[in-house]
Design an enzyme around this catalytic site. Sequence first.
Site, PDB file in Angstrom:
ATOM      1  NE  ARG A 125      -4.305  -1.313   0.003  1.00 50.54           N
ATOM      2  CZ  ARG A 125      -4.484  -2.308  -0.870  1.00 50.54           C
ATOM      3  NH1 ARG A 125      -3.547  -2.611  -1.739  1.00 50.54           N
ATOM      4  NH2 ARG A 125      -5.622  -2.982  -0.892  1.00 50.54           N
TER       5      ARG A 125
ATOM      6  CG  HIS B 173      -3.589  -1.116  -7.125  1.00 49.24           C
ATOM      7  ND1 HIS B 173      -4.051  -0.429  -6.036  1.00 49.24           N
ATOM      8  CD2 HIS B 173      -3.605  -2.425  -6.751  1.00 49.24           C
ATOM      9  CE1 HIS B 173      -4.349  -1.280  -5.055  1.00 49.24           C
ATOM     10  NE2 HIS B 173      -4.081  -2.502  -5.479  1.00 49.24           N
TER      11      HIS B 173
HETATM   12  P1  NAP Z   1      -1.915 -10.955   5.309  1.00 47.62           P
HETATM   13  O1  NAP Z   1      -1.966 -12.405   4.994  1.00 47.62           O
HETATM   14  O2  NAP Z   1      -2.870 -10.388   6.292  1.00 47.62           O
HETATM   15  O3  NAP Z   1      -0.413 -10.650   5.792  1.00 47.62           O
HETATM   16  C1  NAP Z   1      -0.053  -9.416   6.332  1.00 47.62           C
HETATM   17  C2  NAP Z   1       1.361  -9.535   6.890  1.00 47.62           C
HETATM   18  O4  NAP Z   1       1.740  -8.253   7.410  1.00 47.62           O
HETATM   19  C3  NAP Z   1       1.440 -10.540   8.050  1.00 47.62           C
HETATM   20  O5  NAP Z   1       2.664 -11.243   7.993  1.00 47.62           O
HETATM   21  C4  NAP Z   1       1.424  -9.627   9.276  1.00 47.62           C
HETATM   22  O6  NAP Z   1       2.085 -10.152  10.415  1.00 47.62           O
HETATM   23  C5  NAP Z   1       2.191  -8.436   8.754  1.00 47.62           C
HETATM   24  N1  NAP Z   1       1.913  -7.247   9.557  1.00 47.62           N
HETATM   25  C6  NAP Z   1       0.739  -6.607   9.731  1.00 47.62           C
HETATM   26  N2  NAP Z   1       0.895  -5.562  10.570  1.00 47.62           N
HETATM   27  C7  NAP Z   1       2.198  -5.560  10.935  1.00 47.62           C
HETATM   28  C8  NAP Z   1       2.986  -4.744  11.798  1.00 47.62           C
HETATM   29  N3  NAP Z   1       2.452  -3.715  12.477  1.00 47.62           N
HETATM   30  N4  NAP Z   1       4.287  -5.030  11.937  1.00 47.62           N
HETATM   31  C9  NAP Z   1       4.846  -6.077  11.279  1.00 47.62           C
HETATM   32  N5  NAP Z   1       4.159  -6.900  10.447  1.00 47.62           N
HETATM   33  C10 NAP Z   1       2.854  -6.631  10.278  1.00 47.62           C
HETATM   34  O7  NAP Z   1      -2.047 -10.075   3.988  1.00 47.62           O
HETATM   35  P2  NAP Z   1      -1.733 -10.501   2.476  1.00 47.62           P
HETATM   36  O8  NAP Z   1      -2.852 -11.258   1.905  1.00 47.62           O
HETATM   37  O9  NAP Z   1      -0.376 -11.088   2.446  1.00 47.62           O
HETATM   38  O10 NAP Z   1      -1.734  -9.051   1.786  1.00 47.62           O
HETATM   39  C11 NAP Z   1      -0.803  -8.048   2.179  1.00 47.62           C
HETATM   40  C12 NAP Z   1      -1.205  -6.721   1.569  1.00 47.62           C
HETATM   41  O11 NAP Z   1      -0.944  -6.728   0.166  1.00 47.62           O
HETATM   42  C13 NAP Z   1      -2.691  -6.387   1.654  1.00 47.62           C
HETATM   43  O12 NAP Z   1      -3.022  -5.858   2.919  1.00 47.62           O
HETATM   44  C14 NAP Z   1      -2.848  -5.361   0.548  1.00 47.62           C
HETATM   45  O13 NAP Z   1      -2.606  -4.074   1.098  1.00 47.62           O
HETATM   46  C15 NAP Z   1      -1.730  -5.703  -0.433  1.00 47.62           C
HETATM   47  N6  NAP Z   1      -2.233  -6.184  -1.740  1.00 47.62           N
HETATM   48  C16 NAP Z   1      -1.871  -5.509  -2.870  1.00 47.62           C
HETATM   49  C17 NAP Z   1      -2.302  -5.965  -4.105  1.00 47.62           C
HETATM   50  C18 NAP Z   1      -1.874  -5.271  -5.367  1.00 47.62           C
HETATM   51  O14 NAP Z   1      -2.377  -5.573  -6.444  1.00 47.62           O
HETATM   52  N7  NAP Z   1      -0.935  -4.350  -5.312  1.00 47.62           N
HETATM   53  C19 NAP Z   1      -3.133  -7.081  -4.195  1.00 47.62           C
HETATM   54  C20 NAP Z   1      -3.487  -7.750  -3.024  1.00 47.62           C
HETATM   55  C21 NAP Z   1      -3.028  -7.288  -1.792  1.00 47.62           C
HETATM   56  P3  NAP Z   1       1.529 -11.495  11.125  1.00 47.62           P
HETATM   57  O15 NAP Z   1       1.883 -12.605  10.174  1.00 47.62           O
HETATM   58  O16 NAP Z   1       2.317 -11.559  12.387  1.00 47.62           O
HETATM   59  O17 NAP Z   1       0.060 -11.320  11.324  1.00 47.62           O
END
Ligand code: NAP
Length: 311
Positions: free
Chosen positions: A226, A274
């Site tokens: 993001r 994006h």
């Molecule tokens: P997810 O499974 O919820 O994983 C989020 C990761 O971030 C987890 O490892 C979490 O830690 C970590 N995290 C959250 N808050 C944190 C903090 N304060 N300090 C350290 N680590 C932290 O999410 P995901 O499915 O992988 O997706 C990640 C992000 O990618 C989404 O939120 C979205 O913004 C982005 N995204 C972008 C696109 C695009 O097209 N550009 C598409 C899809 C998603 P824990 O493992 O300890 O919970």
Amino acid sequence: MTLTVFFSAPAVWEEYRTLLPQLLADAGIDADVVIDAPDPAIVDYIIYAPSAPLQDFTPFTNCKAVLSLWAGVERIVGNQTLTQPLCRMVDNSLTEGMVEWVVGHALRHHLGMDRHIINPDHVWDATCPPLARERKVAMLGMGALGSACAQALAALNFRVVGWSRTDKKVTPGIPGYHGAEGLESALRNADIVVTLLPKTPETENLLNAERLAMLKPGAFILNPGRGPLIDDEALIAALDSGQVGHATLDVFRIEPLPQDHPFWSHPGVTVTPHIAADTRATGAAKVLVENIKRGEAGLPLLHVVDRVFGY
Ligand code: NAP
């Protein structure tokens, strides 16, 4: 009993309008999938895109869950009218897309491809790039997407380290750091940083001037997470000084990125609009149906968002 599934994402309705009823019927679920809900009180499940017009969930008094089509839920997670369980999208095709984007852009910078693709003066620069095993990659976020990208890069021999909020042992061979105290160990001397964190109050401006200074001079940044994860001004200063060699950015504070934003014209920035990972209807519809099936069977829903942590 016939369920009512309200599809509140008009922009992508055509992709789901026959697919969802078919998959629900195949799963033995009798459901009407509707794009209009004249009586919100009869809606059992809402399928939702955070960009959709629906913002007030109060009238949906019998709704059992809101199922997001997006992985990132920062636009909806703080909505006080949303009292039902909120599930985010985790889907293989989304993950595959992200892995391809991250690996492709990491290899571009690692191999220095630009030197050979754009070489108008026909310079015979035979400098060989280092091997992947000589590059440290910091994967910030080791969730569904980050851990898959970390594994793909590790399979190419990059020295990947992960960073997450909680202490988790994701993959053998990928050291994991966590919490504020682990961030410097993850970032220190990294050649490539990938940000796959959700946008929450804790992650905003995470990559600021102080943290960018921890990286190996000339490091590459890939941000498909993001926009607000990175302090824009600090990044531009780090690019100007050479501390950051290049930033490939897929997400921005304002999208579409305004025409006068300095990222568009900075030679050290690549803007992708994006597109790193899209939700594909064929995969996503199966995830939605699985959750409706679980909801009806009284089983725990998958990928439920934690309202306290915001992701
Ligand atoms: P997810 O499974 O919820 O994983 C989020 C990761 O971030 C987890 O490892 C979490 O830690 C970590 N995290 C959250 N808050 C944190 C903090 N304060 N300090 C350290 N680590 C932290 O999410 P995901 O499915 O992988 O997706 C990640 C992000 O990618 C989404 O939120 C979205 O913004 C982005 N995204 C972008 C696109 C695009 O097209 N550009 C598409 C899809 C998603 P824990 O493992 O300890 O919970």
